[in-house]
Scaffold this motif. Structure first.
Motif, PDB file in Angstrom:
ATOM      1  N   ALA A 179       0.923  -1.169  -0.029  1.00  0.00           N
ATOM      2  CA  ALA A 179       0.064   0.183  -0.046  1.00  0.00           C
ATOM      3  C   ALA A 179       0.706   1.096  -0.107  1.00  0.00           C
ATOM      4  CB  ALA A 179      -1.079  -0.037   1.170  1.00  0.00           C
ATOM      5  N   GLY A 180       0.505   2.240  -0.630  1.00  0.00           N
ATOM      6  CA  GLY A 180       0.952   3.447  -0.652  1.00  0.00           C
ATOM      7  C   GLY A 180       0.387   4.636  -1.227  1.00  0.00           C
ATOM      8  N   GLY A 215      -0.528   2.587   6.632  1.00  0.00           N
ATOM      9  CA  GLY A 215      -0.460   1.389   7.429  1.00  0.00           C
ATOM     10  C   GLY A 215      -1.093   0.187   6.999  1.00  0.00           C
ATOM     11  N   ILE A 216      -0.797  -0.828   7.410  1.00  0.00           N
ATOM     12  CA  ILE A 216      -0.970  -2.155   6.695  1.00  0.00           C
ATOM     13  C   ILE A 216      -1.033  -3.218   8.134  1.00  0.00           C
ATOM     14  CG2 ILE A 216       1.047  -3.280   5.684  1.00  0.00           C
ATOM     15  CD1 ILE A 216      -0.818  -4.199   3.288  1.00  0.00           C
ATOM     16  N   ASN A 217      -2.076  -4.088   7.929  1.00  0.00           N
ATOM     17  CA  ASN A 217      -1.894  -5.254   9.024  1.00  0.00           C
ATOM     18  C   ASN A 217      -1.094  -6.655   8.401  1.00  0.00           C
ATOM     19  OD1 ASN A 217      -3.980  -6.574   7.389  1.00  0.00           O
ATOM     20  ND2 ASN A 217      -5.273  -6.987   9.145  1.00  0.00           N
ATOM     21  N   ALA A 218      -0.735  -7.465   9.166  1.00  0.00           N
ATOM     22  CA  ALA A 218      -0.078  -8.789   8.766  1.00  0.00           C
ATOM     23  C   ALA A 218      -0.375  -9.392   7.576  1.00  0.00           C
ATOM     24  CB  ALA A 218       0.325  -9.499   9.865  1.00  0.00           C
ATOM     25  N   PHE A 222      -6.445  -5.351   6.295  1.00  0.00           N
ATOM     26  CA  PHE A 222      -6.987  -3.823   6.383  1.00  0.00           C
ATOM     27  C   PHE A 222      -5.825  -3.140   6.175  1.00  0.00           C
ATOM     28  CE2 PHE A 222      -9.740  -6.299   9.150  1.00  0.00           C
ATOM     29  CZ  PHE A 222     -11.169  -5.566   8.849  1.00  0.00           C
ATOM     30  N   VAL A 223      -6.109  -1.867   5.744  1.00  0.00           N
ATOM     31  CA  VAL A 223      -4.962  -0.763   5.336  1.00  0.00           C
ATOM     32  C   VAL A 223      -5.579   0.485   5.805  1.00  0.00           C
ATOM     33  CG1 VAL A 223      -4.148   0.524   3.333  1.00  0.00           C
ATOM     34  CG2 VAL A 223      -4.204  -1.894   3.144  1.00  0.00           C
ATOM     35  N   VAL A 224      -4.742   1.527   6.455  1.00  0.00           N
ATOM     36  CA  VAL A 224      -5.308   2.575   7.097  1.00  0.00           C
ATOM     37  C   VAL A 224      -4.515   3.587   6.353  1.00  0.00           C
ATOM     38  CG1 VAL A 224      -6.117   1.566   9.188  1.00  0.00           C
ATOM     39  CG2 VAL A 224      -3.972   2.428   9.052  1.00  0.00           C
ATOM     40  N   GLY A 225      -4.896   4.872   6.481  1.00  0.00           N
ATOM     41  CA  GLY A 225      -4.461   6.213   5.965  1.00  0.00           C
ATOM     42  C   GLY A 225      -4.797   7.411   6.262  1.00  0.00           C
ATOM     43  N   TRP A 238      -8.924   7.151   7.560  1.00  0.00           N
ATOM     44  CA  TRP A 238      -9.625   5.882   7.241  1.00  0.00           C
ATOM     45  C   TRP A 238      -9.090   4.661   7.438  1.00  0.00           C
ATOM     46  CZ3 TRP A 238      -7.269   3.098   3.335  1.00  0.00           C
ATOM     47  CH2 TRP A 238      -6.040   3.881   2.954  1.00  0.00           C
ATOM     48  N   ARG A 239     -10.189   3.711   7.196  1.00  0.00           N
ATOM     49  CA  ARG A 239      -9.632   2.209   7.172  1.00  0.00           C
ATOM     50  C   ARG A 239     -10.473   1.573   6.116  1.00  0.00           C
ATOM     51  NH1 ARG A 239     -12.278  -2.143  11.239  1.00  0.00           N
ATOM     52  NH2 ARG A 239     -13.749  -1.752   9.466  1.00  0.00           N
TER      53      ARG A 239
END
Length: 353
Positions: A179-180, A215-218, A222-225, A238-239
């Motif tokens: 993610a980016g 951010g990303i989980n393992a 889920f990705v956040v920003g 956001w998630r």
């Protein structure tokens, strides 16, 4: 040269020892800012003002300052750091940044087949895949999001607007989801998620774009920003859920930097600036967003004297039992790790929805 420092554990209690449910651990490395915790909670990474890399090992409490790297952003479950080797002082001093990784007990290893003259590693998966940004001297020409493996070298990640800048910020532990961001034509950074190297521009159910993913989980579920405004004008972080494609608003949080494996906990802060006062924040499903200081009080964990948490919570482990961030402590800019020793009392009865 490496400088090893043993972290001091400060366990302060709000209402007696029996009431406390965690520990505030103050890092003793001056001017260190934690950027990520490995998903298994074994390591934390960040940088210092020197600049140099910083790594904390949970099992020993040892802090390492690693001047081999001038950039250090991501870390995997074996403690390997993604960052950059400075050439002639690094890009901030008229030289170059050479994307690299640094394993525990190893030496900094430069990434092969750079796309442009500079590169920064931003994160690293457990299989050794490094993601980040490659750019020209003085940022001439568009910067490019990349993925690197030992077998393939560095390759550009595809984006829907290849004539604008892009960057890969984070990667799942298994290396399957990245993610980016990729700039819009007007320069606004909008989120991209790459699933098996295929780009998805993240939008909400009304088709509105969200800001960059941080951010990303393992497992990449889920990705956040940051920087999201919904159709009603509500703003926040956001998630995004990979399973449903749904975007939810995280109110009162401008930047979201980390998310737990189940997506129920998100950490971040209120922004860059001091007006309104910048503050570290935490969001929990069915609870909402609150100041980190209020969350610690709820957990029975007292912030030591001399600490101001107006920095950010940048990092979280998969189980949400380890949080990492930075603020302003007795040493100036200073990092911390918070251990949560027992289940969140909000969900202690087992009902979380």
């Amino acid at each position: 040269m490496r400088v090893l420092l043993l972290s001091a554990t400060l366990s302060l209690v709000l209402c007696g020892a029996a009431q406390a449910s965690g520990t505030f651990i103050a890092m003793q490395t001056p001017n260190a800012t934690i950027t990520k915790i490995s998903s298994n909670g074994s390591y934390a990474v960040g940088g210092t003002f020197e600049p140099a890399a910083f790594r904390w090992t949970a099992s020993t409490g040892v802090e390492e300052v690693l001047p081999e790297l001038n950039i250090a952003n991501g870390i995997n479950n074996s403690g390997t750091i993604a960052g950059a080797i400075p050439e002639n002082g690094g890009s901030g001093n008229g030289g170059r940044d050479l994307g690299a990784f640094l394993s525990v007990g190893g030496t900094a290893t430069q990434l092969t087949d750079m796309l442009q003259t500079n590169s920064n590693g931003y994160d690293i998966a457990d299989d050794g895949t490094v993601v980040g940004l490659s750019f020209g001297d003085n940022f001439v020409g568009p910067a490019v999001a990349f993925a690197w493996t030992a077998a393939e070298g560095m390759t550009a990640l595809p984006v829907n607007r290849p004539d604008t800048y892009s960057r890969a910020n984070v990667i799942s532990a298994d290396g399957q989801v990245i993610a980016g961001w990729n700039d819009q034509e007007d320069g606004f950074r909008t989120a991209v998620v790459w699933q098996n190297r295929v780009p998805i521009d993240i939008v909400d159910h009304d088709g509105l774009m969200v800001g960059e993913a941080d951010g990303i989980n393992a497992d990449g579920s889920f990705v956040v920003g940051s920087s999201y405004t919904d159709i009603d004008g509500n703003t926040g972080a956001w998630r995004w859920s990979a399973q449903t494609g749904a975007v939810i608003l995280i109110p009162r949080m401008t930047f979201a930097f980390g998310v737990s494996l189940n997506g129920d906990t998100v950490v971040g802060n209120t922004g860059f600036f001091d007006d309104p006062p910048r503050a570290a924040m935490i969001w929990r499903k069915n609870v909402g967003t609150m100041l980190l200081a209020d969350y610690l009080a709820e957990q029975g964990i007292t912030v030591p004297d001399g600490w101001d948490l107006s920095g950010a919570v940048d990092a979280i482990s998969s189980d949400a039992k380890l949080l990492g961030g930075w603020g302003f402590g007795p040493l100036g800019t200073q990092s911390y790790v918070i251990r949560i020793d027992r289940p969140d009392p909000i969900f202690a009865n087992g009902f979380d929805n």
